[in-house]
Write a protein that holds these residues in place. Structure first.
Motif, PDB file in Angstrom:
ATOM      1  N   MET A 110       0.326 -35.926 -25.510  1.00 24.58           N
ATOM      2  CA  MET A 110      -0.588 -35.245 -24.592  1.00 24.58           C
ATOM      3  C   MET A 110       0.022 -35.224 -23.194  1.00 24.58           C
ATOM      4  N   ARG A 111      -0.054 -34.066 -22.547  1.00 30.51           N
ATOM      5  CA  ARG A 111       0.494 -33.931 -21.200  1.00 30.51           C
ATOM      6  C   ARG A 111      -0.620 -33.530 -20.237  1.00 30.51           C
ATOM      7  N   LYS A 112      -0.629 -34.185 -19.069  1.00 35.88           N
ATOM      8  CA  LYS A 112      -1.656 -33.886 -18.079  1.00 35.88           C
ATOM      9  C   LYS A 112      -0.999 -33.747 -16.710  1.00 35.88           C
ATOM     10  N   PHE A 113      -1.205 -32.585 -16.098  1.00 38.78           N
ATOM     11  CA  PHE A 113      -0.571 -32.296 -14.815  1.00 38.78           C
ATOM     12  C   PHE A 113      -1.587 -31.795 -13.804  1.00 38.78           C
ATOM     13  N   VAL A 114      -1.251 -32.000 -12.543  1.00 38.42           N
ATOM     14  CA  VAL A 114      -1.925 -31.347 -11.427  1.00 38.42           C
ATOM     15  C   VAL A 114      -0.899 -30.420 -10.801  1.00 38.42           C
ATOM     16  N   ILE A 115      -1.290 -29.182 -10.526  1.00 42.01           N
ATOM     17  CA  ILE A 115      -0.386 -28.267  -9.844  1.00 42.01           C
ATOM     18  C   ILE A 115      -0.997 -27.905  -8.496  1.00 42.01           C
ATOM     19  N   MET A 116      -0.180 -28.017  -7.458  1.00 40.91           N
ATOM     20  CA  MET A 116      -0.638 -27.746  -6.103  1.00 40.91           C
ATOM     21  C   MET A 116       0.290 -26.719  -5.466  1.00 40.91           C
ATOM     22  N   GLY A 117      -0.238 -25.981  -4.538  1.00 42.58           N
ATOM     23  CA  GLY A 117       0.583 -24.987  -3.863  1.00 42.58           C
ATOM     24  C   GLY A 117      -0.283 -24.117  -2.986  1.00 42.58           C
ATOM     25  N   ILE A 118       0.293 -23.673  -1.912  1.00 42.53           N
ATOM     26  CA  ILE A 118      -0.421 -22.832  -0.980  1.00 42.53           C
ATOM     27  C   ILE A 118      -0.744 -21.494  -1.627  1.00 42.53           C
ATOM     28  N   GLN A 119      -1.754 -20.827  -1.142  1.00 43.69           N
ATOM     29  CA  GLN A 119      -2.149 -19.536  -1.703  1.00 43.69           C
ATOM     30  C   GLN A 119      -0.965 -18.572  -1.693  1.00 43.69           C
ATOM     31  N   GLY A 120      -0.751 -17.886  -2.820  1.00 42.90           N
ATOM     32  CA  GLY A 120       0.353 -16.945  -2.915  1.00 42.90           C
ATOM     33  C   GLY A 120       1.637 -17.556  -3.430  1.00 42.90           C
ATOM     34  N   SER A 121       1.625 -18.874  -3.711  1.00 43.30           N
ATOM     35  CA  SER A 121       2.839 -19.544  -4.169  1.00 43.30           C
ATOM     36  C   SER A 121       3.085 -19.387  -5.659  1.00 43.30           C
ATOM     37  N   GLY A 122       2.165 -18.736  -6.369  1.00 41.70           N
ATOM     38  CA  GLY A 122       2.333 -18.541  -7.803  1.00 41.70           C
ATOM     39  C   GLY A 122       1.782 -19.678  -8.633  1.00 41.70           C
ATOM     40  N   LYS A 123       0.884 -20.435  -8.036  1.00 37.44           N
ATOM     41  CA  LYS A 123       0.305 -21.605  -8.709  1.00 37.44           C
ATOM     42  C   LYS A 123      -0.376 -21.222 -10.023  1.00 37.44           C
ATOM     43  N   GLY A 124      -1.227 -20.196  -9.967  1.00 35.62           N
ATOM     44  CA  GLY A 124      -1.930 -19.771 -11.178  1.00 35.62           C
ATOM     45  C   GLY A 124      -0.988 -19.252 -12.241  1.00 35.62           C
ATOM     46  N   THR A 125       0.035 -18.514 -11.811  1.00 37.09           N
ATOM     47  CA  THR A 125       1.019 -17.975 -12.753  1.00 37.09           C
ATOM     48  C   THR A 125       1.768 -19.093 -13.460  1.00 37.09           C
ATOM     49  N   GLN A 126       2.263 -20.061 -12.693  1.00 37.84           N
ATOM     50  CA  GLN A 126       3.004 -21.167 -13.297  1.00 37.84           C
ATOM     51  C   GLN A 126       2.112 -22.016 -14.194  1.00 37.84           C
ATOM     52  N   ALA A 127       0.871 -22.245 -13.779  1.00 38.10           N
ATOM     53  CA  ALA A 127      -0.047 -23.027 -14.608  1.00 38.10           C
ATOM     54  C   ALA A 127      -0.290 -22.324 -15.943  1.00 38.10           C
ATOM     55  N   ALA A 128      -0.466 -21.005 -15.889  1.00 38.93           N
ATOM     56  CA  ALA A 128      -0.706 -20.246 -17.119  1.00 38.93           C
ATOM     57  C   ALA A 128       0.519 -20.266 -18.031  1.00 38.93           C
ATOM     58  N   MET A 129       1.710 -20.150 -17.446  1.00 36.13           N
ATOM     59  CA  MET A 129       2.939 -20.172 -18.244  1.00 36.13           C
ATOM     60  C   MET A 129       3.152 -21.534 -18.894  1.00 36.13           C
ATOM     61  N   LEU A 130       2.900 -22.603 -18.141  1.00 34.55           N
ATOM     62  CA  LEU A 130       3.027 -23.949 -18.703  1.00 34.55           C
ATOM     63  C   LEU A 130       1.988 -24.192 -19.792  1.00 34.55           C
ATOM     64  N   ALA A 131       0.774 -23.703 -19.546  1.00 36.00           N
ATOM     65  CA  ALA A 131      -0.300 -23.879 -20.535  1.00 36.00           C
ATOM     66  C   ALA A 131       0.059 -23.197 -21.852  1.00 36.00           C
ATOM     67  N   GLU A 132       0.609 -21.990 -21.749  1.00 37.01           N
ATOM     68  CA  GLU A 132       0.972 -21.256 -22.971  1.00 37.01           C
ATOM     69  C   GLU A 132       2.125 -21.936 -23.708  1.00 37.01           C
ATOM     70  N   ARG A 133       3.119 -22.366 -22.965  1.00 34.47           N
ATOM     71  CA  ARG A 133       4.302 -22.958 -23.604  1.00 34.47           C
ATOM     72  C   ARG A 133       3.997 -24.301 -24.254  1.00 34.47           C
ATOM     73  N   PHE A 134       3.159 -25.112 -23.613  1.00 40.28           N
ATOM     74  CA  PHE A 134       2.937 -26.473 -24.096  1.00 40.28           C
ATOM     75  C   PHE A 134       1.531 -26.701 -24.643  1.00 40.28           C
ATOM     76  N   ASP A 135       0.814 -25.615 -24.886  1.00 36.20           N
ATOM     77  CA  ASP A 135      -0.514 -25.671 -25.495  1.00 36.20           C
ATOM     78  C   ASP A 135      -1.474 -26.534 -24.672  1.00 36.20           C
ATOM     79  N   LEU A 136      -1.430 -26.341 -23.349  1.00 37.29           N
ATOM     80  CA  LEU A 136      -2.321 -27.065 -22.450  1.00 37.29           C
ATOM     81  C   LEU A 136      -3.533 -26.204 -22.103  1.00 37.29           C
ATOM     82  N   VAL A 137      -4.602 -26.840 -21.700  1.00 36.78           N
ATOM     83  CA  VAL A 137      -5.765 -26.120 -21.181  1.00 36.78           C
ATOM     84  C   VAL A 137      -5.573 -25.950 -19.676  1.00 36.78           C
ATOM     85  N   HIS A 138      -5.598 -24.716 -19.229  1.00 31.67           N
ATOM     86  CA  HIS A 138      -5.443 -24.414 -17.803  1.00 31.67           C
ATOM     87  C   HIS A 138      -6.830 -24.446 -17.161  1.00 31.67           C
ATOM     88  N   ILE A 139      -7.062 -25.417 -16.323  1.00 28.46           N
ATOM     89  CA  ILE A 139      -8.348 -25.557 -15.649  1.00 28.46           C
ATOM     90  C   ILE A 139      -8.178 -25.081 -14.212  1.00 28.46           C
TER      91      ILE A 139
END
Length: 213
Positions: free
Chosen positions: A1-30
């Motif tokens: 099981m993997r659990k991460f927090v992703i932080m970044g200023i608005q426009g840094s691609g935070k949502g994009t990277q979280a979604a890509m990681l979630a898809e690759r590693f079968d994580l729930v993107h909250i």
């Protein structure tokens, strides 16, 4: 099981990277932002309150963000782990989060304010289907017109220079203590978010020694 927090200023691609990681590693993107947008779209009481705050160019209060995230995590539908995007927002929330969850680390996407402004002020949203565009990276075939539904592309109400300046100031004031706290207790990967999305993802995978196949 993997659990991460992703932080970044608005426009840094935070949502994009979280979604890509979630898809690759079968994580729930909250995503706090996605949860709020859902409530706004379906005209819930919470959505109405959030819309008023956002339209005024302000950030949703920390207490409300915390309650939404706690409620979402309590669903326990993250069999293989999760990646939390948009939380914690202050040091108190970070302390509580670390006491409650044994995380693998924190991803901090770094980007200069000047680049944030360039990216954010280029964002557009379809008024019909809600599809996101960015006039830098994903321009529509016909100017100001959605490729999918033909709806008019508009700028989000809070994507204006004054509101963005407020959000940037608030982000820096609140986030610096959170990152400093995380650095004392967890591994924090500082990632250059000015790169293309695939390079950013590769850097995250490398920092956390995640499998590449």
């Amino acid at each position: 099981m993997r659990k991460f927090v992703i932080m970044g200023i608005q426009g840094s691609g935070k949502g994009t990277q979280a979604a890509m990681l979630a898809e690759r590693f079968d994580l729930v993107h909250i995503s706090v932002g996605d949860i709020f947008r859902w409530h706004i779209q379906f005209h819930t009481k919470l959505g109405a309150a959030v819309k008023r705050i956002v339209d005024a160019g302000e950030l949703v209060g920390d207490d409300l963000v915390e309650s939404v995230v706690q409620e979402r995590l309590q669903l326990h539908d993250w069999n293989y782990g999760f990646i939390v995007d948009g939380f914690p927002r202050n040091a108190v929330q970070a302390e509580f989060f670390l006491e409650s969850y044994d995380i693998d680390g924190v991803i901090n996407l770094e980007m200069p304010d000047s680049e944030v402004e360039r990216r954010v002020l280029s964002r557009r949203l379809c008024s019909g289907c809600g599809l996101d565009y960015n006039l830098i990276a994903s321009r529509p075939e016909v100017e100001d017109t959605c490729d999918v539904c033909g709806g008019t592309l508009v700028r989000r109400p809070d994507d204006n220079p004054e509101a963005l300046a407020n959000r940037l100031r608030d982000y820096h004031e609140k986030t610096t203590p959170v990152i400093e706290l995380f650095e004392r207790k967890e591994f924090v990967a500082h990632i250059d978010a000015t790169q293309d999305r695939e390079s950013v993802l590769a850097a995250i995978v490398d920092e956390f020694h995640l499998p590449t196949d």
